[in-house]
Design an enzyme around this catalytic site. Sequence first.
Site, PDB file in Angstrom:
ATOM      1  N   TYR A  98       3.723  -6.352  17.259  1.00 13.42           N
ATOM      2  CA  TYR A  98       3.989  -5.575  16.039  1.00 13.42           C
ATOM      3  C   TYR A  98       4.705  -4.266  16.393  1.00 13.42           C
ATOM      4  CZ  TYR A  98       3.153  -2.083  12.414  1.00 13.42           C
ATOM      5  OH  TYR A  98       3.332  -1.066  11.502  1.00 13.42           O
ATOM      6  N   SER A 151       3.893 -11.393  -0.386  1.00 14.60           N
ATOM      7  CA  SER A 151       3.160 -12.028   0.714  1.00 14.60           C
ATOM      8  C   SER A 151       1.917 -11.219   1.062  1.00 14.60           C
ATOM      9  CB  SER A 151       4.055 -12.193   1.942  1.00 14.60           C
ATOM     10  OG  SER A 151       4.596 -10.949   2.333  1.00 14.60           O
ATOM     11  N   SER A 180       6.299   3.560  13.076  1.00 12.35           N
ATOM     12  CA  SER A 180       4.868   3.815  13.300  1.00 12.35           C
ATOM     13  C   SER A 180       4.660   4.645  14.553  1.00 12.35           C
ATOM     14  CB  SER A 180       4.170   2.458  13.463  1.00 12.35           C
ATOM     15  OG  SER A 180       2.887   2.636  13.983  1.00 12.35           O
ATOM     16  N   ALA A 181       3.562   5.370  14.553  1.00 14.39           N
ATOM     17  CA  ALA A 181       3.182   6.136  15.741  1.00 14.39           C
ATOM     18  C   ALA A 181       2.908   5.218  16.930  1.00 14.39           C
ATOM     19  CB  ALA A 181       1.932   6.952  15.426  1.00 14.39           C
ATOM     20  N   PHE A 223      10.190  -0.843   3.547  1.00 15.23           N
ATOM     21  CA  PHE A 223       8.776  -1.013   3.902  1.00 15.23           C
ATOM     22  C   PHE A 223       8.461  -2.457   4.292  1.00 15.23           C
ATOM     23  CE2 PHE A 223       8.666   2.287   0.525  1.00 15.23           C
ATOM     24  CZ  PHE A 223       7.996   3.306   1.184  1.00 15.23           C
ATOM     25  N   LYS A 251       8.760  -2.615  15.678  1.00 20.04           N
ATOM     26  CA  LYS A 251       9.142  -1.276  15.183  1.00 20.04           C
ATOM     27  C   LYS A 251      10.098  -0.595  16.163  1.00 20.04           C
ATOM     28  CE  LYS A 251       6.810  -1.429  11.421  1.00 20.04           C
ATOM     29  NZ  LYS A 251       7.488  -1.493  10.139  1.00 20.04           N
ATOM     30  N   TYR A 265       5.012   6.925  10.920  1.00 13.88           N
ATOM     31  CA  TYR A 265       3.761   7.271  10.241  1.00 13.88           C
ATOM     32  C   TYR A 265       2.616   7.319  11.238  1.00 13.88           C
ATOM     33  CZ  TYR A 265       6.240   4.759   6.394  1.00 13.88           C
ATOM     34  OH  TYR A 265       7.145   4.269   5.486  1.00 13.88           O
ATOM     35  N   PHE A 266       1.717   8.271  11.044  1.00 19.65           N
ATOM     36  CA  PHE A 266       0.470   8.250  11.795  1.00 19.65           C
ATOM     37  C   PHE A 266      -0.535   7.387  11.000  1.00 19.65           C
ATOM     38  CE2 PHE A 266       1.019  10.390  15.789  1.00 19.65           C
ATOM     39  CZ  PHE A 266       2.384  10.591  15.699  1.00 19.65           C
ATOM     40  N   TYR A 297       0.828  -1.219   0.000  1.00 19.45           N
ATOM     41  CA  TYR A 297       0.000   0.000   0.000  1.00 19.45           C
ATOM     42  C   TYR A 297       0.867   1.275   0.000  1.00 19.45           C
ATOM     43  CZ  TYR A 297      -3.251   3.462   2.047  1.00 19.45           C
ATOM     44  OH  TYR A 297      -3.989   4.583   2.326  1.00 19.45           O
TER      45      TYR A 297
HETATM   46  P1  NAD Z   1       1.683  -3.681   3.054  1.00 18.47           P
HETATM   47  O1  NAD Z   1       1.472  -5.008   3.706  1.00 18.47           O
HETATM   48  O2  NAD Z   1       0.681  -3.208   2.080  1.00 18.47           O
HETATM   49  O3  NAD Z   1       3.126  -3.645   2.346  1.00 18.47           O
HETATM   50  C1  NAD Z   1       4.213  -4.409   2.818  1.00 18.47           C
HETATM   51  C2  NAD Z   1       4.822  -5.095   1.600  1.00 18.47           C
HETATM   52  O4  NAD Z   1       5.970  -5.836   2.033  1.00 18.47           O
HETATM   53  C3  NAD Z   1       3.878  -6.092   0.935  1.00 18.47           C
HETATM   54  O5  NAD Z   1       3.866  -5.868  -0.453  1.00 18.47           O
HETATM   55  C4  NAD Z   1       4.487  -7.465   1.256  1.00 18.47           C
HETATM   56  O6  NAD Z   1       4.258  -8.391   0.214  1.00 18.47           O
HETATM   57  C5  NAD Z   1       5.947  -7.100   1.420  1.00 18.47           C
HETATM   58  N1  NAD Z   1       6.738  -7.967   2.312  1.00 18.47           N
HETATM   59  C6  NAD Z   1       6.467  -8.351   3.573  1.00 18.47           C
HETATM   60  N2  NAD Z   1       7.477  -9.098   4.057  1.00 18.47           N
HETATM   61  C7  NAD Z   1       8.413  -9.193   3.088  1.00 18.47           C
HETATM   62  C8  NAD Z   1       9.679  -9.811   2.985  1.00 18.47           C
HETATM   63  N3  NAD Z   1      10.214 -10.511   3.977  1.00 18.47           N
HETATM   64  N4  NAD Z   1      10.371  -9.697   1.816  1.00 18.47           N
HETATM   65  C9  NAD Z   1       9.853  -8.977   0.775  1.00 18.47           C
HETATM   66  N5  NAD Z   1       8.671  -8.368   0.813  1.00 18.47           N
HETATM   67  C10 NAD Z   1       7.954  -8.461   1.975  1.00 18.47           C
HETATM   68  O7  NAD Z   1       1.875  -2.614   4.236  1.00 18.47           O
HETATM   69  P2  NAD Z   1       1.903  -1.029   4.152  1.00 18.47           P
HETATM   70  O8  NAD Z   1       0.660  -0.522   4.777  1.00 18.47           O
HETATM   71  O9  NAD Z   1       2.280  -0.585   2.813  1.00 18.47           O
HETATM   72  O10 NAD Z   1       3.081  -0.743   5.183  1.00 18.47           O
HETATM   73  C11 NAD Z   1       4.421  -0.592   4.769  1.00 18.47           C
HETATM   74  C12 NAD Z   1       5.310  -0.438   6.000  1.00 18.47           C
HETATM   75  O11 NAD Z   1       4.853   0.676   6.749  1.00 18.47           O
HETATM   76  C13 NAD Z   1       5.277  -1.637   6.940  1.00 18.47           C
HETATM   77  O12 NAD Z   1       6.561  -1.825   7.462  1.00 18.47           O
HETATM   78  C14 NAD Z   1       4.308  -1.194   8.018  1.00 18.47           C
HETATM   79  O13 NAD Z   1       4.584  -1.830   9.253  1.00 18.47           O
HETATM   80  C15 NAD Z   1       4.610   0.290   8.097  1.00 18.47           C
HETATM   81  N6  NAD Z   1       3.490   1.074   8.637  1.00 18.47           N
HETATM   82  C16 NAD Z   1       2.254   0.974   8.064  1.00 18.47           C
HETATM   83  C17 NAD Z   1       1.190   1.706   8.587  1.00 18.47           C
HETATM   84  C18 NAD Z   1      -0.190   1.606   7.982  1.00 18.47           C
HETATM   85  O14 NAD Z   1      -1.141   2.074   8.585  1.00 18.47           O
HETATM   86  N7  NAD Z   1      -0.369   1.044   6.789  1.00 18.47           N
HETATM   87  C19 NAD Z   1       1.386   2.544   9.697  1.00 18.47           C
HETATM   88  C20 NAD Z   1       2.655   2.635  10.248  1.00 18.47           C
HETATM   89  C21 NAD Z   1       3.704   1.896   9.707  1.00 18.47           C
HETATM   90  C1  UD1 Z   2      -4.128   0.800  14.142  1.00 23.23           C
HETATM   91  C2  UD1 Z   2      -3.152  -0.089  14.877  1.00 23.23           C
HETATM   92  C3  UD1 Z   2      -1.809   0.604  14.930  1.00 23.23           C
HETATM   93  C4  UD1 Z   2      -1.321   0.926  13.518  1.00 23.23           C
HETATM   94  C5  UD1 Z   2      -2.378   1.771  12.806  1.00 23.23           C
HETATM   95  C6  UD1 Z   2      -1.992   2.010  11.381  1.00 23.23           C
HETATM   96  C7  UD1 Z   2      -4.554  -1.376  16.431  1.00 23.23           C
HETATM   97  C8  UD1 Z   2      -4.950  -1.559  17.864  1.00 23.23           C
HETATM   98  N1  UD1 Z   2      -3.682  -0.365  16.213  1.00 23.23           N
HETATM   99  O1  UD1 Z   2      -4.225   2.009  14.840  1.00 23.23           O
HETATM  100  O2  UD1 Z   2      -0.856  -0.209  15.574  1.00 23.23           O
HETATM  101  O3  UD1 Z   2      -0.103   1.650  13.548  1.00 23.23           O
HETATM  102  O4  UD1 Z   2      -3.632   1.074  12.843  1.00 23.23           O
HETATM  103  O5  UD1 Z   2      -2.883   2.857  10.748  1.00 23.23           O
HETATM  104  O6  UD1 Z   2      -4.971  -2.098  15.549  1.00 23.23           O
HETATM  105  N2  UD1 Z   2     -12.440   2.123  14.563  1.00 23.23           N
HETATM  106  C9  UD1 Z   2     -13.794   1.885  14.676  1.00 23.23           C
HETATM  107  N3  UD1 Z   2     -14.333   0.864  13.941  1.00 23.23           N
HETATM  108  C10 UD1 Z   2     -13.586   0.055  13.128  1.00 23.23           C
HETATM  109  C11 UD1 Z   2     -12.200   0.321  13.016  1.00 23.23           C
HETATM  110  C12 UD1 Z   2     -11.648   1.351  13.769  1.00 23.23           C
HETATM  111  O7  UD1 Z   2     -14.499   2.586  15.392  1.00 23.23           O
HETATM  112  O8  UD1 Z   2     -14.130  -0.876  12.509  1.00 23.23           O
HETATM  113  C13 UD1 Z   2     -11.858   3.268  15.322  1.00 23.23           C
HETATM  114  C14 UD1 Z   2     -10.777   2.868  16.314  1.00 23.23           C
HETATM  115  O9  UD1 Z   2     -11.322   2.561  17.558  1.00 23.23           O
HETATM  116  C15 UD1 Z   2      -9.903   4.132  16.322  1.00 23.23           C
HETATM  117  C16 UD1 Z   2     -10.046   4.700  14.904  1.00 23.23           C
HETATM  118  O10 UD1 Z   2     -11.240   4.114  14.375  1.00 23.23           O
HETATM  119  O11 UD1 Z   2     -10.433   5.078  17.214  1.00 23.23           O
HETATM  120  C17 UD1 Z   2      -8.879   4.322  13.998  1.00 23.23           C
HETATM  121  O12 UD1 Z   2      -8.684   2.925  14.042  1.00 23.23           O
HETATM  122  P1  UD1 Z   2      -7.636   2.187  13.089  1.00 23.23           P
HETATM  123  O13 UD1 Z   2      -7.863   2.590  11.689  1.00 23.23           O
HETATM  124  O14 UD1 Z   2      -7.700   0.726  13.405  1.00 23.23           O
HETATM  125  O15 UD1 Z   2      -6.230   2.789  13.502  1.00 23.23           O
HETATM  126  P2  UD1 Z   2      -5.527   2.861  14.957  1.00 23.23           P
HETATM  127  O16 UD1 Z   2      -6.355   2.265  16.012  1.00 23.23           O
HETATM  128  O17 UD1 Z   2      -5.086   4.251  15.146  1.00 23.23           O
END
Ligand code: NAD
Ligand code: UD1
Length: 336
Positions: free
Chosen positions: A149, A35, A125-126, A81, A153, A177-178, A12
């Site tokens: 998880y 994956s 991550s936040a 990532f 981080k 990231y938030f 993503y």
């Molecule tokens: P995502 O799952 O969409 O992307 C991760 C990608 O890494 C996937 O395409 C997966 O196939 C690949 N991958 C996983 N393990 C691998 C490995 N060992 N070798 C090669 N490829 C591998 O996730 P995302 O939302 O794009 O997140 C990217 C990064 O940002 C992650 O490290 C995640 O923890 C971090 N992050 C995401 C969020 C969020 O809300 N999406 C918030 C904070 C931090």
């Molecule tokens: C979640 C993860 C956090 C991660 C972040 C990435 C958990 C406990 N925490 O955080 O580790 O870094 O995603 O974006 O999973 N909500 C609802 N209904 C739903 C889904 C969510 O009310 O079906 C509410 C939650 O209670 C929260 C807000 O929406 O108040 C955001 O939730 P979510 O998108 O899951 O993100 P985080 O909880 O911030």
Amino acid sequence: MKEILLTGGLGYIGSHTAVETLNAGYKVIIADDLSNSKIEVLDKIKQITNKDVKFYQIDVCNKEELEKVFAENKIFGVIHFAGFKAVGESVKEPLKYYQNNVGSTLTLLETMKKYDCKNIVFSSSACVYSPVNQMPVKEDGNLEASNPYGRTKLFIEHILKDFQNANPDFDVTVLRYFNPIGAHESGLLGEDPNGIPNNLMPYICKVAVGELDHLNVFGNDYNTKDGTGVRDYIHVVDLAIGHVKALDKIVKADDCGFRIFNIGTGIGYSVLDVVETFNKSNGITIKYQITERRPGDIDSYFSSAKKAEEELGFKATRNLEEMCKSSYKYYSAKKR
Ligand code: NAD
Ligand code: UD1
């Protein structure tokens, strides 16, 4: 043209970052084991940018496979990532998370050192911030992760710090990231979780397209303006641009170091704010019910976005309406 390796670059955030990195004039190489992503995303990236991207389907934990990528290219920097990100799954299968998230980072750092590639940007991550912090939280806030998880981080941040200390000619940038939401304006890239989503925006989108009946709002008795949880939602394209700013800074900087930045907007929105904005901007009504609090949730967190603005020149510009519109556009296109 500097070559940047994006591990997990078909995911993503990685896919949106690939687009912005290519548009900024860097060459992009992607290493992903698929994956949690699909190979079609590669063509979408090429289609949007009209540029070529070299792709390796490899597991970043696999040293031999990763070495091949470094041996065949002259990589200037890596955005790491690759990793697993489902909080609930990490509680049930912690070793899988430590192995992949921490393991891939160790293999990557060893390989970078061997091939003299000295710049890394890491996806943190936040969720590394302790809930005791006052909001908006700054980069020097108290750290404490509440699930495996989050701990991967936090541990990786410590590993990177130790590594940079021991190798002062390395440049390490940690981006916390938030809450990234939204999708590319083309409707070609977005977040595509399997099954029932855990996170708010994908869940709302599945309700919007009729795949789920209604949204469960997890609690309305938090200490916030309307009682529902408050978060700092950031458009994924802004987040992607944040990575480009971090790369630009590395290219320009004379010195090396270990830097940490929040990447958020600095604004907190409640769950009901998001639902209301989604309804207004897309002309639909999301059904919802108030249910129990979700264990582990906190009432409110949002970033101080000042450091990234001052030191990287990064400021998010896309508002909540654009986040809601683009998310829905991507989901509706997928549905057709
Ligand atoms: P995502 O799952 O969409 O992307 C991760 C990608 O890494 C996937 O395409 C997966 O196939 C690949 N991958 C996983 N393990 C691998 C490995 N060992 N070798 C090669 N490829 C591998 O996730 P995302 O939302 O794009 O997140 C990217 C990064 O940002 C992650 O490290 C995640 O923890 C971090 N992050 C995401 C969020 C969020 O809300 N999406 C918030 C904070 C931090
Ligand atoms: C979640 C993860 C956090 C991660 C972040 C990435 C958990 C406990 N925490 O955080 O580790 O870094 O995603 O974006 O999973 N909500 C609802 N209904 C739903 C889904 C969510 O009310 O079906 C509410 C939650 O209670 C929260 C807000 O929406 O108040 C955001 O939730 P979510 O998108 O899951 O993100 P985080 O909880 O911030």
